[in-house]
Write a protein that holds these residues in place. Sequence first.
Motif, mmCIF file in Angstrom:
data_model
loop_
_atom_site.group_PDB
_atom_site.id
_atom_site.type_symbol
_atom_site.label_atom_id
_atom_site.label_comp_id
_atom_site.label_asym_id
_atom_site.label_seq_id
_atom_site.Cartn_x
_atom_site.Cartn_y
_atom_site.Cartn_z
ATOM 1 N N GLN A 50 -7.493 6.086 3.164
ATOM 2 C CA GLN A 50 -8.282 5.580 2.040
ATOM 3 C C GLN A 50 -7.625 4.333 1.451
ATOM 4 O O GLN A 50 -8.284 3.312 1.228
ATOM 5 C CB GLN A 50 -8.400 6.659 0.961
ATOM 6 N N VAL A 51 -6.308 4.439 1.221
ATOM 7 C CA VAL A 51 -5.585 3.292 0.654
ATOM 8 C C VAL A 51 -5.706 2.095 1.603
ATOM 9 O O VAL A 51 -5.961 0.965 1.186
ATOM 10 C CB VAL A 51 -4.107 3.655 0.403
ATOM 11 N N LYS A 52 -5.565 2.373 2.888
ATOM 12 C CA LYS A 52 -5.635 1.318 3.894
ATOM 13 C C LYS A 52 -6.994 0.611 3.863
ATOM 14 O O LYS A 52 -7.076 -0.616 3.899
ATOM 15 C CB LYS A 52 -5.424 1.954 5.272
ATOM 16 N N PRO A 84 0.826 -1.208 0.000
ATOM 17 C CA PRO A 84 0.000 0.000 0.000
ATOM 18 C C PRO A 84 0.862 1.260 0.000
ATOM 19 O O PRO A 84 0.513 2.249 -0.626
ATOM 20 C CB PRO A 84 -0.808 -0.108 1.298
ATOM 21 N N GLY A 85 1.992 1.188 0.701
ATOM 22 C CA GLY A 85 2.876 2.353 0.783
ATOM 23 C C GLY A 85 3.357 2.792 -0.585
ATOM 24 O O GLY A 85 3.480 3.998 -0.855
ATOM 25 N N ILE A 112 -8.172 7.540 -6.518
ATOM 26 C CA ILE A 112 -8.180 6.712 -5.304
ATOM 27 C C ILE A 112 -9.306 7.164 -4.385
ATOM 28 O O ILE A 112 -10.039 6.353 -3.826
ATOM 29 C CB ILE A 112 -6.819 6.787 -4.584
ATOM 30 N N LEU A 140 -5.442 10.380 2.320
ATOM 31 C CA LEU A 140 -5.009 9.383 1.334
ATOM 32 C C LEU A 140 -4.594 8.064 1.983
ATOM 33 O O LEU A 140 -5.011 6.986 1.557
ATOM 34 C CB LEU A 140 -3.852 9.957 0.507
ATOM 35 N N ASP A 141 -3.795 8.142 3.066
ATOM 36 C CA ASP A 141 -3.288 6.888 3.640
ATOM 37 C C ASP A 141 -4.421 6.045 4.206
ATOM 38 O O ASP A 141 -4.456 4.829 4.015
ATOM 39 C CB ASP A 141 -2.186 7.141 4.679
ATOM 40 N N ARG A 199 -4.613 10.600 -7.197
ATOM 41 C CA ARG A 199 -5.183 10.833 -5.862
ATOM 42 C C ARG A 199 -6.682 10.903 -5.927
ATOM 43 O O ARG A 199 -7.400 10.334 -5.122
ATOM 44 C CB ARG A 199 -4.662 12.187 -5.341
ATOM 45 N N GLN A 255 0.604 4.537 -2.389
ATOM 46 C CA GLN A 255 0.401 5.844 -1.772
ATOM 47 C C GLN A 255 1.475 6.826 -2.224
ATOM 48 O O GLN A 255 1.186 7.967 -2.582
ATOM 49 C CB GLN A 255 0.451 5.668 -0.251
ATOM 50 N N SER A 279 0.961 8.119 -5.581
ATOM 51 C CA SER A 279 -0.211 8.969 -5.743
ATOM 52 C C SER A 279 -0.029 10.337 -5.099
ATOM 53 O O SER A 279 -0.743 11.275 -5.428
ATOM 54 C CB SER A 279 -1.440 8.310 -5.133
ATOM 55 N N GLU A 280 0.927 10.421 -4.184
ATOM 56 C CA GLU A 280 1.033 11.657 -3.416
ATOM 57 C C GLU A 280 1.254 12.887 -4.300
ATOM 58 O O GLU A 280 0.665 13.931 -4.076
ATOM 59 C CB GLU A 280 2.136 11.535 -2.365
#
Lengths: 213, 414
Positions: free
Chosen positions: A153-155, A117-118, A134, A150-151, A131, A121, A124-125
């Motif tokens: 959401q990805v999680k 996931p990192g 996502i 964002l983090d 972004r 992320q 996308s940052e």
Amino acid sequence: MSDMSLLPHGPLLERLLAGEFICAVSDESAFKRLQDDATREAIDSYLRPLNRRVASSQEEGVYFLAWRQLDDSARDQLARQLGDTVNSLLPLLEWLQLVQEALGRDSVLSPGDVLKPGELQAKSEDNPSLRERIERLATDSFFGSQSDQLDAQVKQVFKRLREHGYLLQPHADRQVFLVTGKVDYLLELVRFIRDEEHLPVDDEGEDTQEALL
Amino acid sequence: MNDAETPGLESRLITTGVERLALLGRHAEALMQGYANDQVPLEGLSHTALRKLLSARIVWRPDEQGGLKLTPKVRELIAEMVSDEARRHVNADVAEALELIRSLIQSYRDSSSRGDYWQQEQQLLRLRQAVDDMNGRFADAIDSLWQRLNSDFGFVSQLNDKVRENDRAQKQVVRLLDGLALIDFDELIELVGSDGTLRKVLISQLQQQLSQHYTSLREVQHRLIELMARFRHMQARSRLVSGMAAFLREHPGFTPGNYARRSDVPALFNHAAPLTAAGAVALDRAQDIPTLSALIKAIPTPLRAAQSVTSARPAEHVEDTLIAARQQALKDDVETFYLNVVDRAEQTPISALDYLNQSELQWPPEIWLFQVIAEHQGLPHSEQRAFHLHQQEERASAYNDVKLIRDVSLGLAV
């Protein structure tokens, strides 16, 4: 019928009964055992009173339990399930596309691929369009993120995919995920629906991908 | 004859060759820029240097106005040296090489029959080189093909390009195999005749090398086809995903047929509902008791703060509608009592029990009193102050100091 002992297959039976999909990634040894005709037959006869049998996807990438006899209640359940599947198609397909593009991959995710996931992320940052995609995806009811971070959401997206069996997290404390065979099952469903409904979706020929986008 | 001239020619060639090869090293950076970009930069090249590069055919000018470019051979040489698979050239032209070999054999045999041993040596040397060249061409081509295979065509990034590159490589393999098929050993055997040296160079060595190449090419071909199938599979997946996603975006209300209702439900959709195999602690087997008690002892004591009695609430029981209706009626009657107090002309307090007796209400006195007090406590503070509620209390007994409320009287506070 085979009279082989099912004793060693207890945990596998339990996972199958719980509705899990067994593939080479999610449980390699169980998957290998399920490839054996005799084992499958033994499990089938054990499951007979429960009206279930072992089924596999077309390419035999995943095994799961199917109804043996399709009575009314089984059909009701399947109809509901089909509805859920259809509703989850677009978010899942969009996620597959997003990952493929964001990570600059050649192809759609396949079983055994490693995802962090990192990494998604980080990519996308600094990319507002990614972004935004996502965010749109994470807040879709299938993924159901409430956050505007964002983090988070990805999680949430990864969490839901893990819950649905598309991803496997080998170590609970490490943010590394493996793609399971259920992704192939999903694509088989998509191909089936396309063929059955005669949808104008082509997977052959040259460069139709760009034309469709 | 030209016995004296030829070594001179050789040495002149060697001197020129050394000079010109050195040019490659001296101008390496400029030449590599010409390789990487379209043109060889002129800056830093003197007029003499430029003339030398041109006459060595290292660079050339395609037209008068155009820039300086690398000649194809140099470009190939560099591609070969750095294994640049995108530009490496596979030369599968065997026919020309065979033609050269045939004529060299002829010249060699002519020299042999003339007894011109020096010339014969030279022809043999050139023949060996020609055979090595042909052999090397296959070896290079096979090496290049393996390089591309092992990197999964990593020198191009797009899948579509990979498919095209794979296709090109497969065509090269076919041309190389066709080239190998042109080499007819029966013909060579006939040409070589009884000459042992030629036989060794052209038959035994070459045959062995070519059969190795043949095996390698077949293997490469097999692997290329496999890889192509994988590429095509990947392409199909990508297209399916993007195509279906695009379709669903365009048709938000799309619903497929209800496959679950078909007489023949598609196998893919037949995924049975989950079942949980639940289990609970059972004490009906004596031999399990020690295990279970050990388990119970092992349960960590929950870290829960003791609950104080005041914060504990009575359990809520479900009120049925009848009780709720009675409760509401009692409340309404008490409210009427309150309104009565307000409406009365006299300001003397009025006893709640007297009111209950005078009116024909059927409430038990205790409940009535309780509700009157509760009503007063439930009023907002401002309204509470408007009433004066007096409780007539008495001790429970001579020895018990608990105060019992016998009656309450309500009046307006003035």
